[in-house]
Design a protein around this motif. Structure first.
Motif, mmCIF file in Angstrom:
data_model
loop_
_atom_site.group_PDB
_atom_site.id
_atom_site.type_symbol
_atom_site.label_atom_id
_atom_site.label_comp_id
_atom_site.label_asym_id
_atom_site.label_seq_id
_atom_site.Cartn_x
_atom_site.Cartn_y
_atom_site.Cartn_z
ATOM 1 N N SER A 194 68.320 52.934 14.629
ATOM 2 C CA SER A 194 68.857 52.396 13.386
ATOM 3 C C SER A 194 70.298 51.944 13.575
ATOM 4 O O SER A 194 71.069 52.581 14.300
ATOM 5 C CB SER A 194 68.776 53.421 12.239
ATOM 6 O OG SER A 194 69.602 54.528 12.510
ATOM 7 N N THR A 214 71.962 46.131 8.228
ATOM 8 C CA THR A 214 71.165 47.224 8.776
ATOM 9 C C THR A 214 69.956 46.714 9.549
ATOM 10 O O THR A 214 69.443 45.630 9.283
ATOM 11 C CB THR A 214 70.662 48.158 7.659
ATOM 12 O OG1 THR A 214 69.857 47.415 6.745
ATOM 13 C CG2 THR A 214 71.830 48.798 6.912
ATOM 14 N N SER A 225 73.751 50.424 11.418
ATOM 15 C CA SER A 225 74.441 50.123 10.164
ATOM 16 C C SER A 225 75.808 49.569 10.541
ATOM 17 O O SER A 225 76.577 50.240 11.232
ATOM 18 C CB SER A 225 74.591 51.392 9.304
ATOM 19 O OG SER A 225 75.327 51.111 8.138
#
Length: 197
Positions: A190, A156, A192
């Motif tokens: 972000s 992440t 992931s």
């Protein structure tokens, strides 16, 4: 049993034996589980207000999705479709599905991007404008970036989302505007990512 039946039976037996002898997908190096995850860009309410007042809007294109939260702003999420990367070690590329369209209501110009990817080395989200071949860097991690440690799954990264100088120049030129600026803070970014295994 006649000769045709015997030949048919023999062929079927040989085919079955061959099928049993073939290696499985995992034995040939094909991952049993494909890469997965997503990259999300959130435009803060302050950025959205400024953009809309200037006639600028951005819309996700399939298979990217959009959502809005009154507290955090508007989010575009791009699903992982492949790639190989190690975010803690700053290398590799993650390929993403969907696209993003930018429009300027004041100039009547718009541009669509596809072939979205995220660079683990440069920590930038880029995409190719429709009709073009060269990727444009649209967003990169600015300040306050936090990442997972080596060996952690999913990998992440989270932090501020900024527009790089080359991306701002490209968008201004394509939309005939002067809204975008180098290192302009959009909101948050972000990532992931779970590699194929």
């Amino acid at each position: 049993m006649n000769r045709t039946a015997v030949r048919t039976l023999a062929a079927a037996t040989a085919l079955a034996a061959t099928a049993v002898a073939l290696p499985s997908a995992s034995a040939t190096g094909t991952p049993a589980t494909p890469a997965s995850g997503s990259v999300a860009v959130t435009a803060s309410n302050a950025f959205l207000t400024s953009a809309l007042q200037s006639g600028i809007a951005a819309v996700p294109l399939p298979t990217a999705t959009g959502s809005y939260n009154s507290g955090t702003g508007a989010t575009v999420t791009f699903p992982v479709t492949g790639g190989s990367a190690s975010l803690p070690n700053f290398y590799g590329t993650i390929t993403l599905g969907g696209g993003l369209a930018f429009a300027d209501a004041l100039t009547g110009k718009f541009i669509c991007f596809h072939q979205v990817s995220f660079s683990g080395e440069n920590q930038e989200l880029s995409a190719v404008p429709d009709g073009g071949t060269t990727p444009v860097n649209l967003f990169f991690f600015g300040d306050n970036t936090v990442g997972s440690g080596a060996g952690v799954t999913p990998q992440t990264l989270t932090g501020d989302a900024d527009i790089p100088a080359d991306g701002a120049a490209y968008l201004d030129s394509a939309l005939h505007t002067s809204f975008f600026t180098a290192n302009q803070v959009v909101g948050s970014l972000s990532v992931s990512f779970t590699p194929a295994h």
